[in-house]
Write a protein that holds these residues in place. Sequence first.
Motif, PDB file in Angstrom:
ATOM      1  N   UNK A 176       4.964 -15.750  49.238  1.00  0.00           N
ATOM      2  CA  UNK A 176       4.526 -15.715  50.641  1.00  0.00           C
ATOM      3  C   UNK A 176       4.580 -17.107  51.254  1.00  0.00           C
ATOM      4  N   UNK A 177       4.210 -18.101  50.465  1.00  0.00           N
ATOM      5  CA  UNK A 177       4.305 -19.482  50.946  1.00  0.00           C
ATOM      6  C   UNK A 177       5.759 -19.824  51.257  1.00  0.00           C
ATOM      7  N   UNK A 178       6.680 -19.384  50.403  1.00  0.00           N
ATOM      8  CA  UNK A 178       8.105 -19.646  50.627  1.00  0.00           C
ATOM      9  C   UNK A 178       8.590 -19.015  51.926  1.00  0.00           C
ATOM     10  N   UNK A 228      -4.083 -22.316  48.780  1.00  0.00           N
ATOM     11  CA  UNK A 228      -3.467 -22.074  50.088  1.00  0.00           C
ATOM     12  C   UNK A 228      -4.398 -21.270  50.992  1.00  0.00           C
ATOM     13  N   UNK A 229      -5.096 -20.286  50.427  1.00  0.00           N
ATOM     14  CA  UNK A 229      -6.043 -19.496  51.227  1.00  0.00           C
ATOM     15  C   UNK A 229      -7.184 -20.356  51.745  1.00  0.00           C
ATOM     16  N   UNK A 230      -7.673 -21.277  50.926  1.00  0.00           N
ATOM     17  CA  UNK A 230      -8.747 -22.165  51.371  1.00  0.00           C
ATOM     18  C   UNK A 230      -8.274 -23.060  52.509  1.00  0.00           C
ATOM     19  N   UNK A 231      -7.040 -23.527  52.431  1.00  0.00           N
ATOM     20  CA  UNK A 231      -6.499 -24.352  53.513  1.00  0.00           C
ATOM     21  C   UNK A 231      -6.357 -23.533  54.793  1.00  0.00           C
ATOM     22  N   UNK A 232      -5.981 -22.266  54.656  1.00  0.00           N
ATOM     23  CA  UNK A 232      -5.887 -21.379  55.823  1.00  0.00           C
ATOM     24  C   UNK A 232      -7.267 -21.153  56.438  1.00  0.00           C
ATOM     25  N   UNK A 233      -8.237 -20.820  55.604  1.00  0.00           N
ATOM     26  CA  UNK A 233      -9.574 -20.475  56.093  1.00  0.00           C
ATOM     27  C   UNK A 233     -10.251 -21.644  56.798  1.00  0.00           C
ATOM     28  N   UNK A 234      -9.930 -22.861  56.389  1.00  0.00           N
ATOM     29  CA  UNK A 234     -10.568 -24.038  56.979  1.00  0.00           C
ATOM     30  C   UNK A 234      -9.752 -24.644  58.116  1.00  0.00           C
ATOM     31  N   UNK A 235      -8.621 -24.016  58.462  1.00  0.00           N
ATOM     32  CA  UNK A 235      -7.798 -24.507  59.558  1.00  0.00           C
ATOM     33  C   UNK A 235      -6.930 -25.698  59.212  1.00  0.00           C
ATOM     34  N   UNK A 236      -6.864 -26.062  57.931  1.00  0.00           N
ATOM     35  CA  UNK A 236      -6.080 -27.231  57.532  1.00  0.00           C
ATOM     36  C   UNK A 236      -4.600 -26.911  57.346  1.00  0.00           C
ATOM     37  N   UNK A 237      -4.291 -25.650  57.099  1.00  0.00           N
ATOM     38  CA  UNK A 237      -2.906 -25.278  56.801  1.00  0.00           C
ATOM     39  C   UNK A 237      -1.970 -25.633  57.953  1.00  0.00           C
ATOM     40  N   UNK A 238      -2.424 -25.414  59.178  1.00  0.00           N
ATOM     41  CA  UNK A 238      -1.531 -25.545  60.329  1.00  0.00           C
ATOM     42  C   UNK A 238      -1.201 -26.990  60.686  1.00  0.00           C
ATOM     43  N   UNK A 239      -1.996 -27.954  60.220  1.00  0.00           N
ATOM     44  CA  UNK A 239      -1.674 -29.350  60.541  1.00  0.00           C
ATOM     45  C   UNK A 239      -1.486 -30.203  59.287  1.00  0.00           C
ATOM     46  N   UNK A 240      -1.086 -29.537  58.195  1.00  0.00           N
ATOM     47  CA  UNK A 240      -0.851 -30.239  56.939  1.00  0.00           C
ATOM     48  C   UNK A 240       0.543 -29.909  56.427  1.00  0.00           C
TER      49      UNK A 240
END
Length: 483
Positions: free
Chosen positions: A35-37, A280-292
């Motif tokens: 899914x990450x890919x 990856x889920x933790x980064x999504x839940x904390x809003x970090x995924x979109x700017x990392x």
Amino acid sequence: MAKPRNIIVINTDTLRADHLGCYGHPFIETPNIDRFAERSIQFNNAYMESGPTVQMRRVWFTGQSLLPYPIDLPPKGIFPPLLGWKPLRNEDVAIAETFQENGYTTGLVVDVWHFFKPNMNLHRGFDYWFLEGGHETHSYATGPVRDVDTRQHLSEAMWTEEYAKRTKLYLMNTNDYREEEYFCARTFRKTAQMAIDFAASGKPFFIWADTFVPHEPWDGRKTYWWNRYKDRFKVKSKIKEPIFFYGADMSKCTREDNDLFHAIYCGMVTELDYWVGYLLNMLEMTGLFENTTIIFTSDHGTEFMEHGQFQKHPELLHREVTQLPLLVHHPDFEDKHVEVDGLVSALDYAPTLLNLAGIRKKHKAPLQGFDFMDLARGDKKANREFIQCGYCHFGGIRTLTHNMIFPVATAEDAKTLDEILPNMALDVQHALKGPDPSVGVRLYDTVKDRGEQKNIYGKCPQVEKQLKAYGRSVWPNAPKLQD
């Protein structure tokens, strides 16, 4: 000026690219990485530069080639005694130092205990570093070594006293572990918490998360492999709690042994995927995924008798050992899946990471690689003509159409090795004598023969001439490249 982005590198050890669904494996379960890919740039031709473990970290952290390896030993007390297995030198400039000097908070989370052996210096430039200990033969658990019958974990033919010694130490470290305490679980839970804590400061951060999974030991006491892969590999072994570890007699490894430990390895890949998904889920839940910017990769792969041998070996510089999974989630690409077929070397990671932060020009040492993101942007100037790859006394030159593997040590090197590493000296002498196809020059057409099974050396003079010229630019004295 754009606000600097956070960067997280998720690195694994001994993960074969072709054992991920996104790289084409038909049944190994890696749903989170796949899914990450789907939301990332997928590089299909990334390869190691110097192997194995410590050598690759030195290349990644400095952007400097280690080839050709000096024929000498690591400093006293550092194990194993492999060419290039050495600490960062005083004169090396680690990319973490450059991040640190330019406003980034830097963090290192690893369960690869080799990082923290005395004087290795691989943590240099990181503000915070954590070792999740106990993997392999790390002297982690205290007390006398338990008297365990290790013969229950391996076939009688492969069992040795050295295997028993190493396995007892590993069992001391891991016997009481629950799944959530396994190495990649602890590493990625700590990484998630570190990212959250760093983000709270308001400063950009650079985190290198490094797990040894799925490196040996391949531990069959864990359950991921049994229901998923036992039947897939038609495992016939009756060993109840199989564990493969270094020290076993590899010459006695049968196809039955190979299939058993291949199934266990696949289970460890699936377990790794679960905990990558957690991060990856933790980064999504904390809003970090979109700017990392998040990079997922590995240092090398391994072999399961695709070329007649079990595990990685210096002469097996085939795709199974040298290809790296490389997935990059970059916010500018808006979660689009893009596949890139250009060649990427491990040398290219350092300049790419520094460019992502906009600080490459501030790095206080030369960098020998290219920014591999230029390939994703369609810059044809970023296309490499070849990849160089070295592992102990063997080297390889790979293009998009061919792979050439050859011994690189000279007769003089063999004399030096005879004094410091006599077993390797015998290997070098054997390789220099040739024309044994297992150790002489080998050439493969990787378009027609992706599995690199048919040696066509001697049949393609123009290709051989070109690849030998590339090889001499790295190993000018390699005797097999002189004709």
